[in-house]
Scaffold this active site. Structure first.
Site, PDB file in Angstrom:
ATOM      1  CB  SER A 242     -21.052  24.481  25.379  1.00 56.90           C
ATOM      2  OG  SER A 242     -19.935  25.265  24.996  1.00 56.90           O
ATOM      3  CE  LYS A 243     -26.294  26.898  19.313  1.00 55.61           C
ATOM      4  NZ  LYS A 243     -27.509  27.606  19.558  1.00 55.61           N
ATOM      5  NE  ARG A 244     -17.434  28.304  25.553  1.00 53.81           N
ATOM      6  CZ  ARG A 244     -16.458  27.710  26.226  1.00 53.81           C
ATOM      7  NH1 ARG A 244     -15.212  27.896  25.858  1.00 53.81           N
ATOM      8  NH2 ARG A 244     -16.728  26.943  27.268  1.00 53.81           N
ATOM      9  CG  HIS A 245     -16.314  23.328  23.509  1.00 52.32           C
ATOM     10  ND1 HIS A 245     -17.161  23.401  24.585  1.00 52.32           N
ATOM     11  CD2 HIS A 245     -15.118  23.778  23.932  1.00 52.32           C
ATOM     12  CE1 HIS A 245     -16.500  23.869  25.627  1.00 52.32           C
ATOM     13  NE2 HIS A 245     -15.272  24.115  25.259  1.00 52.32           N
ATOM     14  N   GLY A 246     -18.465  23.362  19.357  1.00 53.23           N
ATOM     15  CA  GLY A 246     -18.875  22.605  18.177  1.00 53.23           C
ATOM     16  C   GLY A 246     -20.003  21.647  18.472  1.00 53.23           C
TER      17      GLY A 246
END
Ligand code: GLU
Length: 477
Positions: A242-246
């Protein structure tokens, strides 16, 4: 027997940016096609007019362009093919593979509610399937595919191995919505056929769509393509990326100073290997990469490894590969106009061996291209640029000014003479000089720095440094 040319496609929906997972799909299609001398087709799946935007199309094209994954054909737009999809539906209706359904939303909701209470899988109950309805003009209806109730769909997935799905698991999917618009599974099957796609490479989240699309192929009497469903990308915590992971736009990786070749190398190694080799050029990947060698387990996104690979690619890059990215970063740091390729190429050997990203490289070499007054890092200036250094700095400036030629030997001699005259160590003079030349206490060797900056800029900055000390003197006096 003539062997058919391999044809793959990348089919993004322009409802958001091209993120790293999408880029990986595009890369795998592209590389597999290069290796097998096929054609790589780009198809923009913009049938969802509510969510598709021109801006997203532009960002996808820009992302692919930056990564260096140009399509051999396309971009084609599904929104241009509506008439063709509806024509196929007419054939499916005429051959008894599709039927109109006039069930109201209320009825469908009631059926679903009933299924929920009895614990059955929610699905269309086939109410209109055998009704042979003729719809009156203007009567609201959808067109459904008449999925065989017996048998199964089986395919040899290039990545996952044999996959079989019983037809009983499948619904009578909607081909045309009540507003007359074609659905995803119809559009994809028609386009994959019309574009002569022989291998569909996509994420494993599409596995459940594959039997539905194969049904359309079969009903139309078309040759079914091969499929390869790639394992999805996960974050280091095991959750879907997800966004949080890049999982941000690939263009953000550009902003963060990654080389496209490094991003490609990194993505290719997620789920694929070639012996122990970690670093691959694009040319090597184009020769070696094959989707059938992909593993089935989820790939884990690891930023530290991406950085490590980036460092390798930066060191191995040719000036042609580095210059656009370095110029891009310098522009972001306010260097305008952009330095010439000659200027950049001349300084590369100094910065190339030590940078993990292009952001870092641009920050380190920015001082060379600043034309206005150079700002000093406060801490470095406070530490090294003290009133005590002024006389030696002034003498050095005068000695440099008098040099007939701006050569390393001449600079070294003048520097040495100043050190002797003032009884200073190398560091005692080199650090103040470094601060006035570069704004910071860390830079390449002092003579390399003087050489790269050139006579005019160096002398000017030494004068600025002296003026800075004078101003300081005044304010403290
Ligand atoms: N447009 C679909 C997506 O972006 C991909 C469809 C496909 O590859 O068949 O997820």
């Amino acid at each position: 027997m003539t062997t058919m040319t391999l044809r793959t496609r990348f089919a993004p929906s322009p409802t958001g940016f091209l993120h790293i997972g999408g880029a990986r799909t595009a890369l795998f299609c592209y590389l597999h096609t290069r290796r097998h001398q096929g054609a790589f087709v780009l198809r923009i799946e913009d049938t969802d007019t509510e969510r598709s935007t021109q801006e997203a199309v532009a960002v996808i094209l820009e992302g692919l362009n930056w990564l260096g994954l140009p399509p051999d054909e396309g971009p084609f737009f599904q929104s241009h093919h509506t008439a063709r999809y509806l024509e196929v539906v007419q054939t499916l209706l005429a051959t008894g593979h599709a039927y109109p359904c006039v069930c109201s939303r209320e009825r469908l909701d009631a059926v679903r509610e009933q299924q929920r209470t009895t614990g059955d899988k929610p699905r269309y109950d086939g109410h209109c399937r055998e009704a042979h309805l003729t719809v009156a003009p203007g009567q609201p209806h959808v067109i459904r595919f008449k999925t065989p109730q017996e048998g199964e769909i089986l395919w040899e997935d290039k990545i996952q191995g044999s996959i079989r799905i019983a037809n009983g698991e499948l619904d009578d999917l909607i081909l045309v919505r009540s507003d007359g618009s074609p659905t995803y599974n119809l559009a994809v099957a028609v386009d994959d056929h019309d574009m002569g796609i022989s291998l569909v490479i996509r994420g494993e989240d599409h596995i459940s769509n594959t039997p539905r699309q194969i049904h359309v192929f079969k009903a139309m009497g078309w040759a079914v393509p091969e499929y390869g469903h790639m394992p999805l990308l996960h974050g280091s915590d095991g959750a879907k990326l997800s966004k949080r992971h890049g999982a941000v736009s690939v263009l953000q990786y550009r902003e963060e100073g990654f080389l496209p070749s490094a991003v490609n190398n990194y993505l290719a190694r997620l789920g694929w290997s070639h012996g122990e080799q970690e670093i691959f050029t694009m040319a090597e990947l184009e020769q070696l990469f094959d989707v059938s060698a992909l593993g089935r387990s989820a790939a884990i996104f690891d930023r530290a490894k991406l950085l490590w690979i980036n460092g390798h690619h930066i060191r191995a890059a040719t000036p042609e590969q580095l210059l656009p990215e370095l110029a891009f970063q310098l522009a972001r740091l306010g260097i305008d106009p952009a330095p010439s390729s000659e200027q950049l190429a001349a300084i590369l050997p100094e910065f190339q061996p030590r940078a993990a990203t292009l952001v870092e490289m641009a920050q380190k070499c920015r001082f060379l291209f600043i034309d206005s007054v150079l700002p000093y890092e406060e801490k470095a200036a406070r530490k090294h640029l003290t009133p005590a250094t002024r006389p030696a700095l002034a003498a050095l400036a005068a000695a440099f000014q008098a040099l007939p030629a701006w050569t390393t030997t001449a600079l070294e001699e003048a520097f040495q003479a100043t050190l002797t005259a003032f009884g200073l160590t190398m560091g005692q003079l080199a650090q103040p000089v470094r601060v006035v030349l570069t704004g910071s206490g860390a830079s390449p060797g002092i003579f390399e720095t003087l050489g790269m900056l050139g006579r005019e800029k160096s002398l000017h900055r030494l004068q600025e440094g002296l003026a800075h000390l004078d101003r300081q003197e005044q304010t403290t006096a």
